[in-house]
Design an enzyme around this catalytic site. Structure first.
Site, PDB file in Angstrom:
ATOM      1  CB  ALA A  66      -0.885  -0.013   1.237  1.00  0.00           C
ATOM      2  CD  GLU A 111      -2.436  -7.726   3.175  1.00  0.00           C
ATOM      3  OE1 GLU A 111      -2.175  -6.552   2.846  1.00  0.00           O
ATOM      4  OE2 GLU A 111      -2.973  -8.024   4.257  1.00  0.00           O
TER       5      GLU A 111
HETATM    6  N1  CO8 Z   1       4.529   3.103  -0.732  1.00  0.00           N
HETATM    7  C1  CO8 Z   1       4.893   4.258  -1.304  1.00  0.00           C
HETATM    8  N2  CO8 Z   1       6.019   4.390  -2.065  1.00  0.00           N
HETATM    9  C2  CO8 Z   1       6.785   3.295  -2.250  1.00  0.00           C
HETATM   10  C3  CO8 Z   1       6.459   2.055  -1.673  1.00  0.00           C
HETATM   11  C4  CO8 Z   1       5.260   1.964  -0.889  1.00  0.00           C
HETATM   12  N3  CO8 Z   1       4.848   0.802  -0.326  1.00  0.00           N
HETATM   13  N4  CO8 Z   1       7.411   1.165  -2.013  1.00  0.00           N
HETATM   14  C5  CO8 Z   1       8.302   1.834  -2.783  1.00  0.00           C
HETATM   15  N5  CO8 Z   1       7.937   3.131  -2.933  1.00  0.00           N
HETATM   16  C6  CO8 Z   1       8.612   4.185  -3.685  1.00  0.00           C
HETATM   17  C7  CO8 Z   1       9.816   4.747  -2.941  1.00  0.00           C
HETATM   18  O1  CO8 Z   1       9.399   5.710  -2.006  1.00  0.00           O
HETATM   19  C8  CO8 Z   1      10.620   5.326  -4.073  1.00  0.00           C
HETATM   20  O2  CO8 Z   1      10.029   6.533  -4.499  1.00  0.00           O
HETATM   21  P1  CO8 Z   1      10.958   7.834  -4.794  1.00  0.00           P
HETATM   22  O3  CO8 Z   1      11.859   7.380  -5.901  1.00  0.00           O
HETATM   23  O4  CO8 Z   1       9.978   8.875  -5.222  1.00  0.00           O
HETATM   24  O5  CO8 Z   1      11.678   8.117  -3.538  1.00  0.00           O
HETATM   25  C9  CO8 Z   1      10.380   4.304  -5.204  1.00  0.00           C
HETATM   26  O6  CO8 Z   1       9.169   3.636  -4.879  1.00  0.00           O
HETATM   27  C10 CO8 Z   1      11.491   3.273  -5.337  1.00  0.00           C
HETATM   28  O7  CO8 Z   1      11.626   2.634  -4.080  1.00  0.00           O
HETATM   29  P2  CO8 Z   1      13.047   2.553  -3.296  1.00  0.00           P
HETATM   30  O8  CO8 Z   1      13.917   3.704  -3.653  1.00  0.00           O
HETATM   31  O9  CO8 Z   1      12.741   2.343  -1.861  1.00  0.00           O
HETATM   32  O10 CO8 Z   1      13.645   1.230  -3.939  1.00  0.00           O
HETATM   33  P3  CO8 Z   1      14.677   0.225  -3.263  1.00  0.00           P
HETATM   34  O11 CO8 Z   1      15.152  -0.665  -4.353  1.00  0.00           O
HETATM   35  O12 CO8 Z   1      15.724   0.954  -2.482  1.00  0.00           O
HETATM   36  O13 CO8 Z   1      13.817  -0.635  -2.220  1.00  0.00           O
HETATM   37  C11 CO8 Z   1      11.890  -1.858  -1.467  1.00  0.00           C
HETATM   38  C12 CO8 Z   1      12.775  -1.472  -2.674  1.00  0.00           C
HETATM   39  C13 CO8 Z   1      12.679  -2.796  -0.548  1.00  0.00           C
HETATM   40  C14 CO8 Z   1      10.679  -2.604  -2.019  1.00  0.00           C
HETATM   41  C15 CO8 Z   1      11.473  -0.586  -0.692  1.00  0.00           C
HETATM   42  O14 CO8 Z   1      10.926   0.333  -1.623  1.00  0.00           O
HETATM   43  C16 CO8 Z   1      10.447  -0.822   0.369  1.00  0.00           C
HETATM   44  O15 CO8 Z   1      10.782  -1.314   1.440  1.00  0.00           O
HETATM   45  N6  CO8 Z   1       9.181  -0.452   0.106  1.00  0.00           N
HETATM   46  C17 CO8 Z   1       8.113  -0.522   1.092  1.00  0.00           C
HETATM   47  C18 CO8 Z   1       7.648  -1.959   1.279  1.00  0.00           C
HETATM   48  C19 CO8 Z   1       6.576  -2.003   2.338  1.00  0.00           C
HETATM   49  O16 CO8 Z   1       6.793  -1.700   3.477  1.00  0.00           O
HETATM   50  N7  CO8 Z   1       5.357  -2.431   1.937  1.00  0.00           N
HETATM   51  C20 CO8 Z   1       4.240  -2.544   2.860  1.00  0.00           C
HETATM   52  C21 CO8 Z   1       3.479  -1.274   2.930  1.00  0.00           C
HETATM   53  S1  CO8 Z   1       2.209  -1.291   4.162  1.00  0.00           S
HETATM   54  C22 CO8 Z   1       0.963  -2.194   3.438  1.00  0.00           C
HETATM   55  O17 CO8 Z   1       1.078  -2.655   2.347  1.00  0.00           O
HETATM   56  C23 CO8 Z   1      -0.296  -2.359   4.238  1.00  0.00           C
HETATM   57  C24 CO8 Z   1      -1.401  -2.971   3.403  1.00  0.00           C
HETATM   58  C25 CO8 Z   1      -2.720  -2.635   4.031  1.00  0.00           C
HETATM   59  C26 CO8 Z   1      -3.871  -2.950   3.045  1.00  0.00           C
HETATM   60  C27 CO8 Z   1      -5.206  -2.447   3.525  1.00  0.00           C
HETATM   61  C28 CO8 Z   1      -5.488  -1.033   3.053  1.00  0.00           C
HETATM   62  C29 CO8 Z   1      -6.912  -0.610   3.255  1.00  0.00           C
END
Ligand code: CO8
Length: 257
Positions: A66, A111
């Site tokens: 998300a 999910e």
């Molecule tokens: N949300 C928003 N932006 C994201 C997300 C995310 N989940 N994942 C990546 N991005 C963005 C980054 O902010 C970045 O943007 P920008 O270039 O503008 O700074 C771009 O995507 C590229 O990401 P990274 O630079 O972080 O790339 P890396 O290769 O360094 O890392 C990862 C890749 C490991 C995947 C890292 O991006 C990461 O950890 N992402 C978050 C993963 C995460 O925590 N996911 C869970 C989120 S919580 C959730 O999903 C709850 C669900 C609830 C559902 C019910 C809703 C009603």
């Protein structure tokens, strides 16, 4: 219908829905999930489409979760009122959905993949529930579907550590149906979708319904339900055609009636 965050491609009898925010690793914000629910329901109503492939744009992610930036300032009531209804709409789609996972499937991305009926993953795909690292927990079915699919101990491992599991692990755990070389997940998913789309559509629909019912019923109730759906299929033209084709040693042509 034009969408801002997703692409819908119809190649009847299959359709492909692509979450299209590659710069954000296809993170799903409120609009994405609403558009996904709209598109999947529309494809569900389209008689020319028999199987749906769901994927993420670019080569890095299916969906990295998300949208954390959007979610960070929400109140509990906004979270409750926000998007869950749209997840439920996706859950209720009758046609089979195949997730084609080419990279990260994390949090809401994992999910979403678990909402699909089959999962094709590339070798480099990573699955996980990293919500614990953000101080929260899975909210779109992760704890429940993982516990039911991979068991309590593996679900605990993913949800309590937030670690990323490999496609190989998820395959061994029975979540991923097939692993393919990098970059071939979409092609393989479309091939599988074509194979399913050639089957009798009503039989496909009732098979999906019966298998999903196994999550909500006792074995006794599930067996009774299956028996009724099985008998119901003997009212279809496709049952007559399928059995006649076998007896006549020819290929069956199913019409969905
Ligand atoms: N949300 C928003 N932006 C994201 C997300 C995310 N989940 N994942 C990546 N991005 C963005 C980054 O902010 C970045 O943007 P920008 O270039 O503008 O700074 C771009 O995507 C590229 O990401 P990274 O630079 O972080 O790339 P890396 O290769 O360094 O890392 C990862 C890749 C490991 C995947 C890292 O991006 C990461 O950890 N992402 C978050 C993963 C995460 O925590 N996911 C869970 C989120 S919580 C959730 O999903 C709850 C669900 C609830 C559902 C019910 C809703 C009603």
């Amino acid at each position: 219908m034009p969408y801002e965050n997703i692409l819908v491609e119809r190649e009847a009898p299959i359709a492909t829905v692509t979450i299209n925010r590659p710069n954000k690793l296809n993170a799903i914000n409120w609009s994405v999930i609403a558009e996904l629910a709209d598109a999947l329901e529309e494809l569900d109503r389209d008689d020319t489409i028999r199987c749906i492939v769901l994927t993420g744009a670019g080569d890095r992610a299916f969906v990295a979760g998300a949208d954390i930036a959007e979610m960070s300032g929400k109140s509990p009531m906004e979270m409750l009122a926000g998007a869950f209804e749209n997840w439920d709409r996706i859950r209720r789609v009758h046609k089979p959905i195949i997730a084609a996972v080419g990279g990260y499937a994390l949090g809401g991305g994992d999910e979403l993949a678990l909402h699909a009926d089959l999962i094709i993953a590339s070798e480099k795909a990573k699955f996980g529930q990293p919500e614990i690292l953000l101080g929260i927990m899975a909210g779109a079915g992760g704890t429940q579907r993982l516990a039911r699919t991979v068991g309590k101990y593996r679900a605990m491992d993913l949800c309590l550590t937030g670690r990323q599991a490999t496609a190989q692990e998820m395959h061994e755990w029975g979540v991923v149906n097939r692993i393919v070389p990098d970059g071939q997940h979409l092609e393989e998913a479309k091939k599988l979708a074509g194979e399913i789309a050639a089957k009798a559509p009503l039989a496909v629909r009732l098979n999906k319904e019966a298998i999903l019912a196994a999550y909500n019923t006792t074995l006794e109730q599930g067996l009774a339900y299956e028996k009724r759906l099985f008998a119901l299929l003997f009212s279809t033209q496709d049952q007559k055609e399928g059995m006649a084709a076998f007896v006549e040693k020819r290929q069956a042509t199913f019409k969905g009636s």
